[in-house]
Design a protein around this motif. Sequence first.
Motif, PDB file in Angstrom:
ATOM      1  N   SER A  55      13.543   9.989 -10.713  1.00 46.32           N
ATOM      2  CA  SER A  55      12.376  10.790 -10.321  1.00 46.32           C
ATOM      3  C   SER A  55      11.524  10.052  -9.303  1.00 46.32           C
ATOM      4  O   SER A  55      11.041  10.642  -8.338  1.00 46.32           O
ATOM      5  CB  SER A  55      11.533  11.140 -11.548  1.00 46.32           C
ATOM      6  OG  SER A  55      12.267  11.926 -12.450  1.00 46.32           O
ATOM      7  N   ALA A  56      11.336   8.751  -9.513  1.00 50.34           N
ATOM      8  CA  ALA A  56      10.553   7.951  -8.566  1.00 50.34           C
ATOM      9  C   ALA A  56      11.258   7.889  -7.208  1.00 50.34           C
ATOM     10  O   ALA A  56      10.611   7.987  -6.161  1.00 50.34           O
ATOM     11  CB  ALA A  56      10.329   6.548  -9.124  1.00 50.34           C
ATOM     12  N   GLN A  57      12.584   7.750  -7.218  1.00 53.46           N
ATOM     13  CA  GLN A  57      13.331   7.728  -5.950  1.00 53.46           C
ATOM     14  C   GLN A  57      13.182   9.049  -5.209  1.00 53.46           C
ATOM     15  O   GLN A  57      12.984   9.073  -3.996  1.00 53.46           O
ATOM     16  CB  GLN A  57      14.812   7.454  -6.215  1.00 53.46           C
ATOM     17  CG  GLN A  57      15.113   6.042  -6.610  1.00 53.46           C
ATOM     18  CD  GLN A  57      16.565   5.861  -7.015  1.00 53.46           C
ATOM     19  OE1 GLN A  57      17.218   6.784  -7.494  1.00 53.46           O
ATOM     20  NE2 GLN A  57      17.066   4.657  -6.840  1.00 53.46           N
ATOM     21  N   ARG A  58      13.304  10.162  -5.947  1.00 48.29           N
ATOM     22  CA  ARG A  58      13.153  11.477  -5.299  1.00 48.29           C
ATOM     23  C   ARG A  58      11.763  11.633  -4.707  1.00 48.29           C
ATOM     24  O   ARG A  58      11.595  12.168  -3.614  1.00 48.29           O
ATOM     25  CB  ARG A  58      13.435  12.597  -6.307  1.00 48.29           C
ATOM     26  CG  ARG A  58      14.914  12.813  -6.561  1.00 48.29           C
ATOM     27  CD  ARG A  58      15.160  14.086  -7.347  1.00 48.29           C
ATOM     28  NE  ARG A  58      14.654  14.044  -8.696  1.00 48.29           N
ATOM     29  CZ  ARG A  58      15.327  13.616  -9.757  1.00 48.29           C
ATOM     30  NH1 ARG A  58      16.565  13.199  -9.611  1.00 48.29           N
ATOM     31  NH2 ARG A  58      14.788  13.607 -10.951  1.00 48.29           N
ATOM     32  N   LEU A  59      10.757  11.150  -5.419  1.00 46.30           N
ATOM     33  CA  LEU A  59       9.385  11.244  -4.928  1.00 46.30           C
ATOM     34  C   LEU A  59       9.219  10.479  -3.614  1.00 46.30           C
ATOM     35  O   LEU A  59       8.624  10.977  -2.668  1.00 46.30           O
ATOM     36  CB  LEU A  59       8.411  10.700  -5.975  1.00 46.30           C
ATOM     37  CG  LEU A  59       6.952  10.651  -5.564  1.00 46.30           C
ATOM     38  CD1 LEU A  59       6.379  12.057  -5.542  1.00 46.30           C
ATOM     39  CD2 LEU A  59       6.178   9.768  -6.505  1.00 46.30           C
ATOM     40  N   ASP A  94       0.834  -1.208   0.000  1.00 53.39           N
ATOM     41  CA  ASP A  94       0.000   0.000   0.000  1.00 53.39           C
ATOM     42  C   ASP A  94       0.866   1.255   0.000  1.00 53.39           C
ATOM     43  O   ASP A  94       0.576   2.222  -0.696  1.00 53.39           O
ATOM     44  CB  ASP A  94      -0.942   0.013   1.195  1.00 53.39           C
ATOM     45  CG  ASP A  94      -2.082  -0.974   1.058  1.00 53.39           C
ATOM     46  OD1 ASP A  94      -2.336  -1.438  -0.070  1.00 53.39           O
ATOM     47  OD2 ASP A  94      -2.713  -1.295   2.087  1.00 53.39           O
ATOM     48  N   PHE A  95       1.937   1.264   0.793  1.00 57.47           N
ATOM     49  CA  PHE A  95       2.828   2.419   0.829  1.00 57.47           C
ATOM     50  C   PHE A  95       3.414   2.693  -0.551  1.00 57.47           C
ATOM     51  O   PHE A  95       3.425   3.828  -1.017  1.00 57.47           O
ATOM     52  CB  PHE A  95       3.952   2.221   1.846  1.00 57.47           C
ATOM     53  CG  PHE A  95       5.041   3.248   1.734  1.00 57.47           C
ATOM     54  CD1 PHE A  95       4.844   4.539   2.211  1.00 57.47           C
ATOM     55  CD2 PHE A  95       6.248   2.945   1.127  1.00 57.47           C
ATOM     56  CE1 PHE A  95       5.830   5.499   2.089  1.00 57.47           C
ATOM     57  CE2 PHE A  95       7.241   3.897   0.998  1.00 57.47           C
ATOM     58  CZ  PHE A  95       7.031   5.177   1.482  1.00 57.47           C
ATOM     59  N   VAL A  96       3.924   1.650  -1.202  1.00 57.21           N
ATOM     60  CA  VAL A  96       4.526   1.820  -2.530  1.00 57.21           C
ATOM     61  C   VAL A  96       3.491   2.358  -3.518  1.00 57.21           C
ATOM     62  O   VAL A  96       3.775   3.275  -4.290  1.00 57.21           O
ATOM     63  CB  VAL A  96       5.136   0.491  -3.029  1.00 57.21           C
ATOM     64  CG1 VAL A  96       5.540   0.580  -4.486  1.00 57.21           C
ATOM     65  CG2 VAL A  96       6.331   0.105  -2.169  1.00 57.21           C
ATOM     66  N   LEU A  97       2.273   1.834  -3.463  1.00 59.20           N
ATOM     67  CA  LEU A  97       1.238   2.291  -4.390  1.00 59.20           C
ATOM     68  C   LEU A  97       0.825   3.733  -4.097  1.00 59.20           C
ATOM     69  O   LEU A  97       0.546   4.501  -5.018  1.00 59.20           O
ATOM     70  CB  LEU A  97       0.028   1.368  -4.325  1.00 59.20           C
ATOM     71  CG  LEU A  97       0.266  -0.057  -4.820  1.00 59.20           C
ATOM     72  CD1 LEU A  97      -0.984  -0.898  -4.635  1.00 59.20           C
ATOM     73  CD2 LEU A  97       0.720  -0.073  -6.262  1.00 59.20           C
ATOM     74  N   GLN A  98       0.790   4.110  -2.817  1.00 61.57           N
ATOM     75  CA  GLN A  98       0.371   5.463  -2.461  1.00 61.57           C
ATOM     76  C   GLN A  98       1.410   6.517  -2.804  1.00 61.57           C
ATOM     77  O   GLN A  98       1.075   7.692  -2.917  1.00 61.57           O
ATOM     78  CB  GLN A  98       0.020   5.537  -0.974  1.00 61.57           C
ATOM     79  CG  GLN A  98      -1.273   4.836  -0.659  1.00 61.57           C
ATOM     80  CD  GLN A  98      -1.537   4.745   0.837  1.00 61.57           C
ATOM     81  OE1 GLN A  98      -0.742   5.190   1.657  1.00 61.57           O
ATOM     82  NE2 GLN A  98      -2.666   4.158   1.187  1.00 61.57           N
ATOM     83  N   THR A  99       2.665   6.135  -3.005  1.00 62.59           N
ATOM     84  CA  THR A  99       3.668   7.122  -3.403  1.00 62.59           C
ATOM     85  C   THR A  99       3.387   7.654  -4.798  1.00 62.59           C
ATOM     86  O   THR A  99       3.780   8.764  -5.115  1.00 62.59           O
ATOM     87  CB  THR A  99       5.093   6.533  -3.391  1.00 62.59           C
ATOM     88  OG1 THR A  99       5.174   5.483  -4.348  1.00 62.59           O
ATOM     89  CG2 THR A  99       5.499   6.070  -2.011  1.00 62.59           C
TER      90      THR A  99
END
Length: 180
Positions: free
Chosen positions: A127-131, A38-43
Amino acid sequence: MKQHKHTRKHRRRKSCKIHTHFDLNSATAFGGAAGLIDFVLQTGMDKYFCTEELGKRKDAQFQMDDVALTFVLGTLLGQERIFHFEDIEHDPLLMLKLDLPKLPDTTLLYKDLKRLGSPVGMEAIRSAQRLVLKSLLPKGHDIVVDIDSSVETVFGNQEQSAVGFNPHHHGRASFASSLF
C-alpha cells in the motif's frame, strides 16, 4: 486492515527548515538528504503501518511507523544491512525530521522486521509503495516498464546456472538476468 488513531509523533512529523551552521556540534553525514527525507515524509506512507495488526503496546518507545520510516530512510541513505543502522542511530538530522529522541536500535529493527514480513506487514508495504508511485505519476498517465533480459552461456557446471531459454545455444546452461 484496520487503522487506529495515531500517536503524537504522526502529527508533529513535518517538513521543517534546517538552518545550516558550520560547526561540529550537531554534524550529520546526510545534510544533503533533507529534501529526500521531506519527500518521504510528505508521501504519508507511515500511516499504512499504523494498523492494529502491526500495532505495538501504546507505551512502546517506537511504533511501527517509526520503524518503517527508519527502514525506508536508512535504506535510501545507503544503509545496506540492518547492522549498518547503528551508524545512524543518533543522527541529528534524522532525529529532528522524525521527531524522535533517537532512532530504533538494531535489535528492535531485527525484531520488527519479522512483523513487517507477516501478511499484514507485506500488505502495508504494498500500500505504501502504491501511494508513492501514485504521487509520482501525473494523473491519467500510464507507466511503461521495459524489461530487457540477457543470457550468459556458461561452460561447465557453475553455481546457480541452469538450462533455460538460450537463443544461441539451445539446451546449454546459462545465467539469465533481467534489467529494468
